[in-house]
Design an enzyme around this catalytic site. Structure first.
Site, PDB file in Angstrom:
ATOM      1  CG  ASP A  33      -2.062   0.986   1.070  1.00  0.00           C
ATOM      2  OD1 ASP A  33      -3.218   0.534   0.906  1.00  0.00           O
ATOM      3  OD2 ASP A  33      -1.816   2.210   1.108  1.00  0.00           O
ATOM      4  CG  ASN A  89     -12.340  -0.356   3.706  1.00  0.00           C
ATOM      5  OD1 ASN A  89     -12.698  -0.790   4.798  1.00  0.00           O
ATOM      6  ND2 ASN A  89     -11.198   0.272   3.522  1.00  0.00           N
ATOM      7  CD  GLN A  96     -14.747  -0.226  -2.796  1.00  0.00           C
ATOM      8  OE1 GLN A  96     -15.854  -0.552  -2.361  1.00  0.00           O
ATOM      9  NE2 GLN A  96     -14.209  -0.759  -3.887  1.00  0.00           N
ATOM     10  CB  VAL A  98      -9.153   2.053  -5.169  1.00  0.00           C
ATOM     11  CG1 VAL A  98      -8.844   1.508  -6.567  1.00  0.00           C
ATOM     12  CG2 VAL A  98      -8.120   3.109  -4.761  1.00  0.00           C
ATOM     13  CG  HIS A 102      -8.563  -2.985  -2.640  1.00  0.00           C
ATOM     14  ND1 HIS A 102      -9.492  -2.242  -3.335  1.00  0.00           N
ATOM     15  CD2 HIS A 102      -8.320  -2.312  -1.502  1.00  0.00           C
ATOM     16  CE1 HIS A 102      -9.791  -1.161  -2.639  1.00  0.00           C
ATOM     17  NE2 HIS A 102      -9.100  -1.177  -1.512  1.00  0.00           N
ATOM     18  CG  HIS A 104      -6.965  -2.830   2.986  1.00  0.00           C
ATOM     19  ND1 HIS A 104      -6.219  -1.698   2.763  1.00  0.00           N
ATOM     20  CD2 HIS A 104      -8.190  -2.580   2.443  1.00  0.00           C
ATOM     21  CE1 HIS A 104      -6.955  -0.803   2.122  1.00  0.00           C
ATOM     22  NE2 HIS A 104      -8.159  -1.309   1.924  1.00  0.00           N
TER      23      HIS A 104
END
Ligand code: 5GP
Length: 119
Positions: A33, A89, A96, A98, A102, A104
């Protein structure tokens, strides 16, 4: 014909933007990240640009399982032991930013609630 859905992460996956690649396979990539919220903060990103978890189809279940397996494998490889967190998220109101699904993977050397801000 409409253009395929492009995201920031699609551009990273296509090497149009730089990122630290930690792992990749035919289904996903793993990058650091850019703004880590913990000592280890990886993003597990499917090559397929599913917008949010809630947009995943039943036909994506194998992919979703694979992403979880990769998160566990990255935890094993990064030596964080058994103290880590996997977060998704879903939606802007949940943080969220993006809109390309995905996971994390977050871990501190000594996992502590107060160490880990919501990603
Ligand atoms: P979200 O808020 O959507 O759950 O998570 C998006 C994550 O992507 C954030 O933790 C943010 O720091 C990370 N991020 C945003 N832009 C970039 C980028 O250009 N490169 C990398 N490696 N991470 C990014």
């Amino acid at each position: 014909m409409s253009e395929p859905y492009q995201t920031l992460f699609t551009r990273i996956i296509n090497r149009e933007l730089p990122a630290d690649f930690i792992y990749e396979d035919e289904y996903c990539v793993v990058i650091n990240d850019i703004a880590p919220q913990a000592n280890v903060h990886l993003l597990v990103i499917p090559r397929k640009p599913v917008k949010r978890l809630v947009d995943a189809k039943r036909s994506d279940t194998k992919l979703l399982g694979h992403l979880l397996w990769v998160a566990g494998e990255m935890a094993r490889r990064s030596g964080v032991g058994d103290a880590f967190r996997v977060v998704i998220n879903n939606g802007a109101d949940a943080g969220q930013t993006v809109f390309h699904l995905h996971l994390h993977l977050l871990a501190s050397e000594k996992f502590n609630e107060s160490d880990i801000a919501a990603p």
